[in-house]
Design a protein around this motif. Structure first.
Motif, mmCIF file in Angstrom:
data_model
loop_
_atom_site.group_PDB
_atom_site.id
_atom_site.type_symbol
_atom_site.label_atom_id
_atom_site.label_comp_id
_atom_site.label_asym_id
_atom_site.label_seq_id
_atom_site.Cartn_x
_atom_site.Cartn_y
_atom_site.Cartn_z
ATOM 1 N N UNK A 1 0.829 -1.212 0.000
ATOM 2 C CA UNK A 1 0.000 0.000 0.000
ATOM 3 C C UNK A 1 0.860 1.258 0.000
ATOM 4 N N UNK A 2 1.932 1.255 0.777
ATOM 5 C CA UNK A 2 2.825 2.413 0.824
ATOM 6 C C UNK A 2 3.467 2.634 -0.542
ATOM 7 N N UNK A 3 3.872 1.569 -1.208
ATOM 8 C CA UNK A 3 4.454 1.684 -2.534
ATOM 9 C C UNK A 3 3.457 2.189 -3.558
ATOM 10 N N UNK A 4 2.202 1.751 -3.453
ATOM 11 C CA UNK A 4 1.174 2.222 -4.374
ATOM 12 C C UNK A 4 0.910 3.706 -4.172
ATOM 13 N N UNK B 1 1.541 9.265 -6.221
ATOM 14 C CA UNK B 1 1.969 10.655 -5.973
ATOM 15 C C UNK B 1 3.029 11.102 -6.973
ATOM 16 N N UNK B 2 3.912 10.210 -7.353
ATOM 17 C CA UNK B 2 5.015 10.573 -8.241
ATOM 18 C C UNK B 2 4.567 10.791 -9.678
ATOM 19 N N UNK B 3 3.534 10.098 -10.117
ATOM 20 C CA UNK B 3 3.076 10.211 -11.497
ATOM 21 C C UNK B 3 1.662 10.807 -11.504
#
Length: 58
Positions: free
Chosen positions: A34-37, A42-44
């Protein structure tokens, strides 16, 4: 004299690590995914994702 308990998980791979061990690892893996998602979203920004999708469909 020994005390013998009948246990369903005797002589299986789940015998040593008990339920708490597996719960901690499953919740930890879920949290990392979930943290990676969230970081990936946020980055894209959405317009960049939409542009790349349309470019790929052409």
């Amino acid at each position: 004299m020994s005390c013998q308990h009948n246990n369903l998980i005797d002589d299986t791979t789940l015998e040593f690590p008990r339920t708490g061990f597996w719960i901690v690892h499953v919740i930890g893996a879920f949290f990392l995914v979930l943290l990676g998602m969230r970081l990936a979203v946020r980055r894209a920004p959405l317009p960049i994702i939409a542009y790349r999708l349309l470019k790929m469909l052409r």
